[in-house]
Scaffold this active site. Structure first.
Site, PDB file in Angstrom:
ATOM      1  N   ILE A 190       0.831  -1.208   0.000  1.00  0.00           N
ATOM      2  CA  ILE A 190       0.000   0.000   0.000  1.00  0.00           C
ATOM      3  C   ILE A 190       0.868   1.262   0.000  1.00  0.00           C
ATOM      4  O   ILE A 190       0.577   2.243  -0.682  1.00  0.00           O
ATOM      5  CB  ILE A 190      -0.934  -0.013   1.242  1.00  0.00           C
ATOM      6  N   ASP A 200      14.153   2.882  10.752  1.00  0.00           N
ATOM      7  CA  ASP A 200      13.235   1.912  11.361  1.00  0.00           C
ATOM      8  C   ASP A 200      12.377   2.702  12.341  1.00  0.00           C
ATOM      9  O   ASP A 200      12.891   3.202  13.350  1.00  0.00           O
ATOM     10  CB  ASP A 200      14.074   0.838  12.075  1.00  0.00           C
ATOM     11  N   ALA A 206       3.535   2.416   7.600  1.00  0.00           N
ATOM     12  CA  ALA A 206       4.328   1.247   8.021  1.00  0.00           C
ATOM     13  C   ALA A 206       3.551   0.481   9.085  1.00  0.00           C
ATOM     14  O   ALA A 206       3.039   1.063  10.046  1.00  0.00           O
ATOM     15  CB  ALA A 206       5.673   1.699   8.581  1.00  0.00           C
ATOM     16  N   ASN A 209     -10.284  -9.550  15.589  1.00  0.00           N
ATOM     17  CA  ASN A 209      -9.985 -10.730  14.775  1.00  0.00           C
ATOM     18  C   ASN A 209      -9.273 -11.771  15.632  1.00  0.00           C
ATOM     19  O   ASN A 209      -8.412 -11.402  16.447  1.00  0.00           O
ATOM     20  CB  ASN A 209      -9.069 -10.306  13.612  1.00  0.00           C
ATOM     21  N   TYR A 222      -2.499  -6.704  17.123  1.00  0.00           N
ATOM     22  CA  TYR A 222      -2.706  -5.898  15.906  1.00  0.00           C
ATOM     23  C   TYR A 222      -3.982  -5.059  16.033  1.00  0.00           C
ATOM     24  O   TYR A 222      -3.978  -3.852  15.770  1.00  0.00           O
ATOM     25  CB  TYR A 222      -2.792  -6.840  14.703  1.00  0.00           C
ATOM     26  N   LYS A 262      -4.464  -1.023  16.018  1.00  0.00           N
ATOM     27  CA  LYS A 262      -5.230  -0.328  14.974  1.00  0.00           C
ATOM     28  C   LYS A 262      -6.447   0.403  15.551  1.00  0.00           C
ATOM     29  O   LYS A 262      -6.875   1.421  15.017  1.00  0.00           O
ATOM     30  CB  LYS A 262      -5.643  -1.323  13.881  1.00  0.00           C
TER      31      LYS A 262
END
Ligand code: NAP
Length: 475
Positions: free
Chosen positions: A249, A291, A318, A375, A381, A385
């Protein structure tokens, strides 16, 4: 990465055979996407129907948008709806035609815009049924439905109910028309933000919004912005930073930002020197190897952006996954994901806002529908998010005075290395779970980034826009 079902679906013999066999295999329409940079008349010769409920308040903005963008407007209803088209229609050589309610359309419509801004009772919602019942089957493949409403907050209970009902209507019709690649959105215009509608309407009527569907989008006048909006090369003279630009993306976003005139600083990890430098060369941008999880990264980024005279657009793209159920997840996986996906975004933003960020800037963060719906195996994660959503919502009001907007994009299933790592069966299900029956492409997210970065998107801030084809989850 190819989607075999879509490939098969393009072959008329295969389609016929599957139909004869009576197999319930989904055959999604391949989405029509933009292939050229932004243009003055993106709706050139597109047949766009305008209809309205009682007392519409946004038809003047719609008429101006359609005429200037080159559409052929067709008005459903009485003569009062034709009036706002008179002047812009003459100015742009796009007079509106009239279709009496209940009369058959003689051709397919590329889009239907319904101004529901004046609907203040449940009875008046019936206008939605009266218009869409006969017309929806006349919508072209990869067509667009856009409903215009007003915020429900502060209204009487019945009025508020009628306005919020529009959300349910749009989410549902989006599911009904999705199999032909069509999309539906609700643009909710705050009082005083009417002149910000045209830019948003252009985007959501265009093929650039191919993988966005079933979304309510708020347009406000909160952030001060430019009076005139450039439709072509909207990012000319802007400096943009894209993190994680080496692939997926991020790479596609960098390409699209550059195609609209921005100089893009392409940031990725030092190990990705090769693809990052190659991309920067290809788009006339500059590479920056860092990084983002390292504490010293923010200072290096600020240094580079200051040398360039500042930054207008920051895309925090990222991101990583380290999937395991919480019982099996190592502390290292937890820390790494929270650091790269969330903590680093906050550190970099703080440093950029304190230094090189210019007045009128744009901050765009990549969230995920996992952050909205959760999920299995993604507690780390999804937490990172969802945290991004909390971050943009808290930051947006704090930078209004600087003319800066802050938004998040929540992609659904997008065909990248990240999703290629998903087991085949889950991947196949995930693709079919969107209204449009397929996964998105990196450029679908890139188009959303470019739009949010553009001057015309100044009315959108503190928002999360799902780029997920209207996925069944997380709505
Ligand atoms: P991708 O193909 O894995 O690309 C991510 C890029 O970010 C890679 O180049 C990666 O470099 C870089 N990166 C990772 N950690 C970094 C760090 N510490 N410092 C600098 N760069 C770093 O991922 P993608 O699918 O394009 O996803 C981009 C964003 O969209 C992510 O935030 C992701 O969570 C979000 N998203 C994606 C999807 C999807 O379906 N693909 C769905 C929802 C949300 P290396 O290769 O060296 O690690």
């Amino acid at each position: 990465m190819g989607d075999l079902l879509i490939e098969i679906g393009q072959n008329p013999h295969a389609r016929r055979l599957i139909k004869q066999l009576g197999l319930p295999i989904p055959m999604p329409e391949r989405l029509r996407r933009a292939t050229t940079p932004w243009e003055e008349r993106p709706l050139h010769d597109k047949d766009v129907v305008l209809a309205a409920g009682e007392n519409p308040t946004l038809t003047a903005a719609v008429a101006q948008t359609l005429a200037a963008a080159g559409a052929s407007p067709l008005v459903v209803g009485d003569d009062s709806l034709l009036e706002p088209f008179r002047t812009p229609g003459e100015a742009h050589g796009r007079p509106a035609r009239k279709l009496p309610l209940g009369e058959e359309l003689d051709r397919r419509a590329d889009a239907i815009v319904f101004d529901a801004s004046g609907i203040d009772s449940i009875a008046k919602l019936r206008a939605l049924y009266d218009v869409f019942h006969p017309l929806v089957t006349k919508l072209a493949r990869c067509g667009r439905v856009v409903v215009l409403g007003r915020p429900h907050e502060g209204l009487s209970p019945a009025h508020g109910a009628a306005q919020l009902a529009l959300e349910g209507f749009v989410r549902s019709i989006a599911k009904e028309i999705g199999k032909t690649g069509s999309t539906a959105q609700l643009l909710c215009v705050e009082p005083g933000a009417e002149e910000r509608l045209p830019a948003v309407l252009r985007f959501f009527l265009s093929p650039r919004s191919a993988f966005v569907s079933g979304q309510p989008i708020r347009i406000s006048a909160r952030v001060p912005g430019p009076k005139t909006i450039p439709w072509v090369q909207p990012l000319q003279g802007k400096i943009a930073l894209v993190t994680g630009a080496a692939r997926g993306i991020g790479a596609e976003t960098a390409r699209l930002l550059a195609a609209e005139g921005a100089h893009v600083v392409c940031l990725d990890r030092p190990d990705d020197d090769g693809p990052t430098s190659q991309l920067a060369r290809e788009i006339g941008g500059s590479p920056l190897l860092a990084d983002v999880s390292r504490p010293e990264a923010a200072a290096a980024i600020v240094d580079e952006l200051t040398k360039r005279g500042g930054v207008d657009i920051v895309v925090h793209n990222a991101g990583i996954t380290r999937d395991k159920t919480i019982a099996r997840m190592s502390g290292e996986y937890w820390d790494l994901v929270l650091n790269v996906n969330l903590d680093a975004v906050i550190r970099m933003t703080d440093a950029i806002l304190a230094g090189p960020m210019r007045q009128g800037g744009r901050i765009i963060c990549l969230s995920s529908i996992a952050g909205i719906a959760g999920n299995v195996g993604q507690t780390n994660y999804a937490a990172s998010k969802a945290g991004i959503i909390g971050f943009i919502k808290s930051l947006a009001p704090a930078v209004v005075d600087k003319g800066i907007t802050v938004n998040a994009i929540a992609p659904g299933f997008i065909e990248t290395r990240l999703t290629a790592a998903v087991p085949v069966a889950i991947r196949e299900v995930a693709r079919r779970m969107s209204n449009v029956g397929q996964g998105g492409l990196p450029k679908d997210v890139g188009e959303m980034v470019v739009f949010l970065a553009s001057p015309g998107a100044v009315g959108i801030t503190g928002s999360v826009i799902r780029t997920c084809g209207g996925a069944w989850i997380g709505a």
